[in-house]
Design a protein around this motif. Structure first.
Motif, PDB file in Angstrom:
ATOM      1  N   GLU A 110     -49.992  19.514  66.440  1.00 56.98           N
ATOM      2  CA  GLU A 110     -51.255  18.936  67.386  1.00 56.98           C
ATOM      3  C   GLU A 110     -51.377  17.683  67.834  1.00 56.98           C
ATOM      4  OE1 GLU A 110     -54.397  20.063  64.974  1.00 56.98           O
ATOM      5  OE2 GLU A 110     -53.969  21.951  64.791  1.00 56.98           O
ATOM      6  N   GLY A 111     -50.580  16.688  66.934  1.00 60.35           N
ATOM      7  CA  GLY A 111     -50.434  15.162  67.085  1.00 60.35           C
ATOM      8  C   GLY A 111     -51.713  14.546  66.497  1.00 60.35           C
ATOM      9  N   ILE A 112     -51.826  13.393  66.579  1.00 59.25           N
ATOM     10  CA  ILE A 112     -52.894  12.600  65.768  1.00 59.25           C
ATOM     11  C   ILE A 112     -53.517  11.548  66.643  1.00 59.25           C
ATOM     12  CG2 ILE A 112     -51.586  12.868  63.541  1.00 59.25           C
ATOM     13  CD1 ILE A 112     -51.221   9.752  63.740  1.00 59.25           C
ATOM     14  N   ARG A 113     -54.661  10.933  66.397  1.00 63.47           N
ATOM     15  CA  ARG A 113     -55.306  10.060  66.917  1.00 63.47           C
ATOM     16  C   ARG A 113     -54.880   8.592  66.038  1.00 63.47           C
ATOM     17  NH1 ARG A 113     -60.561   9.714  66.401  1.00 63.47           N
ATOM     18  NH2 ARG A 113     -61.041   8.508  68.445  1.00 63.47           N
ATOM     19  N   ARG A 142     -55.601  -0.616  56.454  1.00 66.20           N
ATOM     20  CA  ARG A 142     -56.041   0.483  56.422  1.00 66.20           C
ATOM     21  C   ARG A 142     -57.570   0.636  56.189  1.00 66.20           C
ATOM     22  NH1 ARG A 142     -58.508   4.299  56.603  1.00 66.20           N
ATOM     23  NH2 ARG A 142     -58.162   6.349  55.999  1.00 66.20           N
ATOM     24  N   ARG A 143     -58.129  -0.364  55.634  1.00 64.88           N
ATOM     25  CA  ARG A 143     -59.595  -0.506  55.350  1.00 64.88           C
ATOM     26  C   ARG A 143     -60.550  -0.667  56.728  1.00 64.88           C
ATOM     27  NH1 ARG A 143     -61.835  -5.169  53.228  1.00 64.88           N
ATOM     28  NH2 ARG A 143     -63.592  -3.995  52.679  1.00 64.88           N
ATOM     29  N   GLU A 144     -59.593  -0.948  57.621  1.00 63.84           N
ATOM     30  CA  GLU A 144     -60.435  -1.245  59.141  1.00 63.84           C
ATOM     31  C   GLU A 144     -61.146  -0.089  59.641  1.00 63.84           C
ATOM     32  OE1 GLU A 144     -57.812  -3.234  61.878  1.00 63.84           O
ATOM     33  OE2 GLU A 144     -56.936  -4.723  60.585  1.00 63.84           O
ATOM     34  N   TRP A 145     -60.725   1.022  59.622  1.00 67.15           N
ATOM     35  CA  TRP A 145     -61.306   2.235  59.968  1.00 67.15           C
ATOM     36  C   TRP A 145     -61.941   2.959  59.112  1.00 67.15           C
ATOM     37  CZ3 TRP A 145     -55.906   2.192  59.953  1.00 67.15           C
ATOM     38  CH2 TRP A 145     -54.976   3.379  59.350  1.00 67.15           C
ATOM     39  N   ASP A 146     -62.193   2.315  57.654  1.00 66.55           N
ATOM     40  CA  ASP A 146     -63.139   3.137  56.818  1.00 66.55           C
ATOM     41  C   ASP A 146     -64.502   3.066  57.399  1.00 66.55           C
ATOM     42  OD1 ASP A 146     -61.277   3.651  55.272  1.00 66.55           O
ATOM     43  OD2 ASP A 146     -61.710   2.268  53.628  1.00 66.55           O
ATOM     44  N   GLY A 147     -65.287   4.261  57.284  1.00 70.05           N
ATOM     45  CA  GLY A 147     -66.564   4.296  58.004  1.00 70.05           C
ATOM     46  C   GLY A 147     -66.791   4.578  59.278  1.00 70.05           C
ATOM     47  N   THR A 162     -61.766  11.725  63.281  1.00 74.12           N
ATOM     48  CA  THR A 162     -60.742  11.356  62.364  1.00 74.12           C
ATOM     49  C   THR A 162     -59.631  10.325  63.022  1.00 74.12           C
ATOM     50  OG1 THR A 162     -60.980  13.468  61.248  1.00 74.12           O
ATOM     51  CG2 THR A 162     -59.195  12.201  60.928  1.00 74.12           C
ATOM     52  N   ILE A 163     -59.186   9.368  62.499  1.00 73.07           N
ATOM     53  CA  ILE A 163     -58.066   8.628  62.722  1.00 73.07           C
ATOM     54  C   ILE A 163     -57.117   8.718  61.573  1.00 73.07           C
ATOM     55  CG2 ILE A 163     -57.338   6.319  63.199  1.00 73.07           C
ATOM     56  CD1 ILE A 163     -60.145   5.597  64.103  1.00 73.07           C
ATOM     57  N   GLU A 164     -55.892   8.993  62.057  1.00 79.74           N
ATOM     58  CA  GLU A 164     -55.171   9.373  61.000  1.00 79.74           C
ATOM     59  C   GLU A 164     -53.899   8.409  60.501  1.00 79.74           C
ATOM     60  OE1 GLU A 164     -54.807  11.980  58.957  1.00 79.74           O
ATOM     61  OE2 GLU A 164     -56.391  12.998  60.236  1.00 79.74           O
ATOM     62  N   GLY A 201     -43.141  13.579  57.676  1.00 77.98           N
ATOM     63  CA  GLY A 201     -42.164  14.290  58.590  1.00 77.98           C
ATOM     64  C   GLY A 201     -42.055  13.180  60.036  1.00 77.98           C
ATOM     65  N   VAL A 202     -42.607  13.903  60.989  1.00 82.01           N
ATOM     66  CA  VAL A 202     -42.852  13.250  62.168  1.00 82.01           C
ATOM     67  C   VAL A 202     -44.409  13.628  62.762  1.00 82.01           C
ATOM     68  CG1 VAL A 202     -41.381  15.132  63.464  1.00 82.01           C
ATOM     69  CG2 VAL A 202     -42.006  12.865  64.603  1.00 82.01           C
ATOM     70  N   TRP A 203     -45.014  12.867  63.234  1.00 82.76           N
ATOM     71  CA  TRP A 203     -46.315  12.924  63.773  1.00 82.76           C
ATOM     72  C   TRP A 203     -46.210  12.412  65.370  1.00 82.76           C
ATOM     73  CZ3 TRP A 203     -50.523  11.128  59.810  1.00 82.76           C
ATOM     74  CH2 TRP A 203     -50.894  11.868  58.829  1.00 82.76           C
ATOM     75  N   PRO A 204     -46.590  13.241  66.228  1.00 78.92           N
ATOM     76  CA  PRO A 204     -46.708  12.709  67.726  1.00 78.92           C
ATOM     77  C   PRO A 204     -48.022  12.328  67.668  1.00 78.92           C
ATOM     78  CG  PRO A 204     -46.772  15.182  67.618  1.00 78.92           C
ATOM     79  CD  PRO A 204     -46.559  14.802  66.266  1.00 78.92           C
ATOM     80  N   VAL A 205     -48.372  11.294  68.518  1.00 75.27           N
ATOM     81  CA  VAL A 205     -49.492  10.505  68.845  1.00 75.27           C
ATOM     82  C   VAL A 205     -50.304  11.099  70.146  1.00 75.27           C
ATOM     83  CG1 VAL A 205     -50.944   8.358  69.232  1.00 75.27           C
ATOM     84  CG2 VAL A 205     -49.182   8.400  67.458  1.00 75.27           C
ATOM     85  N   ARG A 206     -51.273  11.696  69.970  1.00 75.27           N
ATOM     86  CA  ARG A 206     -52.004  12.307  71.150  1.00 75.27           C
ATOM     87  C   ARG A 206     -53.082  11.258  71.686  1.00 75.27           C
ATOM     88  NH1 ARG A 206     -54.986  15.250  67.362  1.00 75.27           N
ATOM     89  NH2 ARG A 206     -57.185  14.820  67.614  1.00 75.27           N
ATOM     90  N   GLU A 207     -53.382  10.457  70.973  1.00 73.00           N
ATOM     91  CA  GLU A 207     -54.331   9.252  71.518  1.00 73.00           C
ATOM     92  C   GLU A 207     -54.258   8.147  70.633  1.00 73.00           C
ATOM     93  OE1 GLU A 207     -59.252   8.472  71.531  1.00 73.00           O
ATOM     94  OE2 GLU A 207     -58.511  10.526  71.679  1.00 73.00           O
TER      95      GLU A 207
END
Length: 294
Positions: free
Chosen positions: A135-138, A167-172, A179-181, A261-267
Motif C-alpha cells: 500500500e505504501g506509507i505517508r 521521531r518526536r516531531e510528529w507526535d500529536g 498516520t505518518i509512518e 523490509g521495504v516500504w514504498p512511500v506514497r506521499e
C-alpha cells in the motif's frame, strides 16, 4: 547457557524476554558505560521459523563496529549458539542485541581492560506493517538534522538521540493529519541521510540511487542486501549525495530496514508518488530474501 524456564515459547506476549551475559535478568548496573555514555552497539534481528534472518550481515556489522570502538566480544560462534538457543521454536520475533563496554568509573576515559556486557532481548513481531509493502506509507521531512561524524557513521551505536528527537516531531499530529509512518532526515547541509529508522532509495524508472553512509547514517543490513541484489538483477544503483529536489523529482521513494523490509512511500509532505511504476518483481524477490532465515 539459557534457562529453559524463560526460553520463549512459539509466541510471545508484549513483555520481552531478557538475557544478560547468558543469564535471564532484567537489571544492569548504573555504572555501566552503555547507560552513562551510550558506549556500545546494538543490532535488531528479524527471527523467522526459529532462526535469525541475514544473520551473517548482522554479525559482521556488530563485530566491525566493536572493533572500531575497541570493545571485545565473545567468539562469533559462541554468540551465534547463544542466539540460536534463545530463539529456537519461535515462529516470528524480533531479537535485539546490545553490547556495552561494561562498568567504568566517572569520566570519558574507557577502562584499559573492559568487561563488556551483552544483552539479548526478544520481542514479539509487530503486526499490521506487512500491508505497507504493497500500500505504501505517508512520510514527512524532519526538522532535526542528522549529525555528521565519520568516526561513528555506519555503526549502530547506542546514542540515537538524533532519531529520538526527529521521531518526536510528529507526535500529536497524526490525529489531525492522518498516520505518518516515517520521517526523512537531512544532514546540516540539506542532503538526505535516511529515515529515522530506515535507509532510503530513489527510483527513476530504471535505476536506484541512495545516499552514502560514510559521514552520517547507518549502513543497514537490508540496504547492503538491496544493493547486492540490484547488481545481480542488472538494476543500476548509484551511491551519491541526494537533496530534496532529487527526492521530489524521482518516480519513487523506497525505505528499507530489518523489520519492515521495504516500504514504498506514497506521499511525502504533500508530494504524491505513484506506486505503479516501481520494480515490483524485484522488490518482492528482495523482501523474500531479506526474511529468509539462516
Amino acid at each position: 547457557m539459557t534457562d529453559e524456564r524463560l526460553k520463549p515459547p512459539g509466541t510471545l506476549d508484549a513483555s520481552p524476554v531478557v538475557f544478560i551475559d547468558g543469564r535471564p535478568a532484567e537489571l544492569i548496573e548504573v555504572l555501566d558505560r552503555g547507560l552513562q555514555y551510550g558506549d556500545g552497539l546494538f543490532e535488531t534481528v528479524l527471527i523467522q521459523d526459529g532462526r535469525p534472518c541475514q544473520w551473517r550481515r548482522h554479525l559482521d556489522r556488530l563485530y566491525a563496529g566493536a572493533q572500531r570502538l575497541g570493545i571485545p566480544l565473545p567468539a562469533a560462534d559462541d554468540l551465534g549458539r547463544e542466539v540460536r538457543a534463545l530463539v529456537a521454536g519461535l515462529d516470528s520475533a524480533v531479537l535485539k542485541i546490545l553490547v556495552t563496554r561494561g562498568r567504568g568509573g566517572r569520566g570519558y576515559r574507557p577502562p584499559a581492560a573492559p568487561e563488556p556486557h551483552r544483552l539479548l532481548l526478544v520481542y514479539p513481531l509487530a503486526s499490521g506493517v506487512d500491508r505497507f509493502r504493497e500500500e505504501g506509507i505517508r512520510a514527512r521531512y524532519c526538522r532535526t538534522p542528522a549529525s555528521l561524524n565519520p568516526a561513528l557513521a555506519g555503526m549502530k551505536h547506542l546514542n540515537r538521540l538524533d532519531s529520538v528527537l526527529a521521531r518526536r516531531e510528529w507526535d500529536g499530529l497524526e490525529a489531525e493529519n492522518g498516520t505518518i509512518e516515517e520521517g526523512l532526515m537531512l544532514d546540516p547541509s540539506g542532503f538526505l541521510v535516511g529515515g529515522t529508522m530506515t535507509n532510503a532509495f530513489l527510483w527513476d524508472g530504471r535505476a536506484l540511487r541512495t545516499p552514502p553512509v560514510d559521514r552520517a547514517g547507518i549502513a543497514g543490513t537490508r540496504r547492503a542486501l538491496l544493493l547486492e541484489r540490484a547488481e545481480t538483477a542488472g538494476i543500476p544503483c548509484r551511491v551519491e549525495p541526494l537533496g530534496p529536489s532529487e527526492i521530489e523529482r524521482s518516480q519513487g521513494l523506497l525505505l528499507t530496514n530489518t523489520l519492515v523490509g521495504v516500504w514504498p512511500v506514497r506521499e511525502l509532505d504533500g508530494h504524491s508518488y505513484s506506486l505503479d511504476g516501481l520494480p515490483w518483481t524485484f522488490l518482492r524477490e528482495f523482501w523474500s530474501a531479506a526474511r529468509r532465515p539462516e
